[in-house]
Design an enzyme around this catalytic site. Structure first.
Site, mmCIF file in Angstrom:
data_model
loop_
_atom_site.group_PDB
_atom_site.id
_atom_site.type_symbol
_atom_site.label_atom_id
_atom_site.label_comp_id
_atom_site.label_asym_id
_atom_site.label_seq_id
_atom_site.Cartn_x
_atom_site.Cartn_y
_atom_site.Cartn_z
ATOM 1 N N GLY A 29 23.714 -20.026 0.025
ATOM 2 C CA GLY A 29 22.783 -20.507 1.157
ATOM 3 C C GLY A 29 23.350 -21.258 1.605
ATOM 4 O O GLY A 29 23.401 -21.463 3.101
ATOM 5 N N CYS A 237 -2.842 1.269 2.915
ATOM 6 C CA CYS A 237 -2.411 2.046 4.128
ATOM 7 C C CYS A 237 -2.897 2.978 4.350
ATOM 8 O O CYS A 237 -3.885 3.647 3.052
ATOM 9 C CB CYS A 237 -1.206 2.200 2.964
ATOM 10 S SG CYS A 237 -0.293 3.082 4.630
ATOM 11 N N CYS A 240 -1.288 6.919 3.077
ATOM 12 C CA CYS A 240 -0.850 6.252 1.336
ATOM 13 C C CYS A 240 -1.452 6.151 0.764
ATOM 14 O O CYS A 240 -1.968 5.909 -0.720
ATOM 15 C CB CYS A 240 0.759 6.831 0.811
ATOM 16 S SG CYS A 240 0.639 4.767 1.141
ATOM 17 N N CYS A 262 1.604 1.246 5.822
ATOM 18 C CA CYS A 262 3.322 0.994 5.106
ATOM 19 C C CYS A 262 4.119 0.667 6.054
ATOM 20 O O CYS A 262 4.480 1.121 6.584
ATOM 21 C CB CYS A 262 3.690 1.584 3.933
ATOM 22 S SG CYS A 262 2.446 2.137 2.486
ATOM 23 N N CYS A 268 5.967 5.306 2.256
ATOM 24 C CA CYS A 268 5.493 5.642 2.373
ATOM 25 C C CYS A 268 5.448 6.912 2.203
ATOM 26 O O CYS A 268 4.593 7.678 1.710
ATOM 27 C CB CYS A 268 4.730 5.526 3.712
ATOM 28 S SG CYS A 268 2.795 6.426 4.267
#
Lengths: 284, 187
Positions: A29, A237, A240, A262, A268
């Site tokens: 980090g 979606c 899909c 998606c 997808c």
């Protein structure tokens, strides 16, 4: 291929970047300064990510690039071609096949596995930058672990909007020490930052590298009474039918019709190939 | 001696260094994981793994401290020819190389500053043995717990308490390497 050193960068530059990566992994980090190079693409097009990919890539790798989840946008295609030409590596669009994945602003929906490396393109690495413009000050704030300002910002979100309105680049606390900008991924992706993969973040213009080793504790900042929520657009979606993936909104015509699809194109495509069909999809 | 100095480098530097760095990075990202480093071999007492690490990470920008048995003319000439790195005292070093005993006093190495914790030394410790047994490790890069032979549990505990400051270590034996970054808790 013979016109370039392997993966474009010269060896001394790669060593400098590699040393920064190791320090970044040792202090998860923390933003390690590095001497970012001019790349054959403008700042803002992923030069930080490209330099990281060049430094970690081996000839045996399979490389994937996504831009907001998609493998076939200009940025993704050109970076993929760049490494095909300068490193001679294999490329793929399948998340599971890839060993190194460079990403702009998404984490793939398919869970990453141990051994995979996810390289993020980062525009502004400093999570405190929009609250405190001075690098001298933000560096001091990180050294003193002085993150009150960030909580004030999230609190102001709540007092103005009734909820934490920050939807992307949602700040996280890494290993209980450094507040980190996970790059502008949607906050839907934040829980995936806890991963078995190695995650590297590169900001070319701002000259910073940082890292999250596998299984590092990453906590999205929140309040007890306003807990973090990994939100996405309601619905499924249209192609899909997936109701658990991050969705892009697509405007269909001037009459205001729209559909949600998606954002992760590989996810997808794979689902459609397996026979899933959404409301506006066509069986393949 | 001349020939020895020239030999033992990477056969194909860009490729060999890339493969070596991937292994070194995996080691640092997953403390306790033991990786293999091949492709280079410096003069004794340099282990192949330590030789590969030096060629992968060191150049004229990285002052090196050689401790005791490693501070020989052969080793110095080899490192100078292949990396160009300058040799310095312990407190000036970005990298330090030697056995754990030889690297003493261990508090002399740079541990970084509060604002720049990355400005800390990396110790390359030549180990008499390296195996996934002994001390118990936990922290970033480790799902639950890992086992590893470490040179000095008490030192690593003090080092971890300095976090985010502290030194990071590569442990080498033969052609194998593991890492012990400052973020790892050792018991």
């Amino acid at each position: 291929m013979t016109d370039y050193n392997f993966a474009y960068l010269d060896e001394q530059t790669k060593r400098m970047i590699r040393r920064a990566i190791l320090k970044g992994l040792a202090v998860p980090g923390y933003q390690v300064p590095f001497a970012s190079r001019e790349m054959p693409m403008p700042y803002g097009w992923g030069t930080g990510g490209v330099q990281l990919s060049a430094a970690v890539m081996t000839p045996d790798d399979t490389f994937k690039v996504i831009d907001q989840g998609s493998d076939d946008t200009t940025n993704a295609v050109s970076i993929r071609r760049f490494f095909e030409r300068t490193a001679g590596v294999a490329v793929t669009e399948e998340t599971q096949e890839a060993t190194v994945i460079q990403t702009r602003h998404r984490i793939p929906e398919t869970p990453l596995e141990a051994g995979q490396i996810l390289v993020y393109q980062v525009p502004i690495p400093e999570p405190l930058r929009f609250l405190e413009p001075s690098e001298v000050e933000t560096r001091k704030m990180h050294s003193l672990e002085e993150y009150g300002l960030m909580h004030v910002k999230l609190y102001e979100d709540i007092s103005q909007h009734g909820a934490i309105a920050t939807a992307y680049a949602y700040p996280v606390m890494v290993r209980d020490r450094y507040v980190m900008d996970p790059s502008p991924i949607p906050k839907f992706d934040n829980p995936k930052l806890h991963s078995p993969a190695i995650q590297l973040f590169g900001a070319g213009r701002e000259q910073r590298i940082y890292a999250v080793p596998p299984f590092t504790k990453v906590v999205s900042l929140d309040f007890e009474d306003y807990p973090f929520e990994a939100s996405k657009a309601e619905g499924a979606c249209a192609l899909c039918g997936a109701d658990n993936s991050y969705l892009d909104e697509v405007i269909m015509d001037d009459a205001g019709h729209r559909m949600f699809v998606c954002s992760d194109s590989d996810f997808c495509t794979t689902r459609r190939a397996r026979g899933h069909v959404g409301t506006e999809g066509v069986p393949s | 001696m001349q020939a020895q100095m020239l030999e033992g480098g990477f056969a194909e530097a860009p490729r060999d260094a890339a493969i070596a760095f991937r292994a070194a990075m995996r080691a640092m990202a997953m403390p306790g994981a033991i990786e293999t480093l091949t492709g280079a071999a410096g003069p004794a007492p340099l282990s192949p793994a330590a030789s590969v690490l030096l060629l992968t990470l060191c150049d004229p920008d990285t002052p090196i401290h050689l401790a005791w048995a490693h501070d020989t003319q052969d080793v110095q000439e080899w490192i100078t020819f292949h990396t160009g790195a300058p040799f310095v005292a312990a407190d000036q070093a970005m990298f330090a190389l030697g056995s754990w005993e030889a690297l003493a006093p261990h508090q002399d190495y740079a541990i970084g500053t509060a604002e720049y914790p990355d400005r800390a030394a990396t110790l390359i410790v030549e180990m008499p043995a390296l195996a996934a047994q002994g001390a118990c490790l936990s922290g970033p890069g480790i799902e639950t717990e890992a086992q590893l032979t470490v040179p000095d549990i008490a030192f690593s505990q003090v080092n971890a308490r300095l976090y985010p400051l502290g030194v990071d270590m590569f442990l080498t034996h033969g052609n194998r390497v593991a890492a012990l970054p400052r973020s790892t808790q050792v018991r």
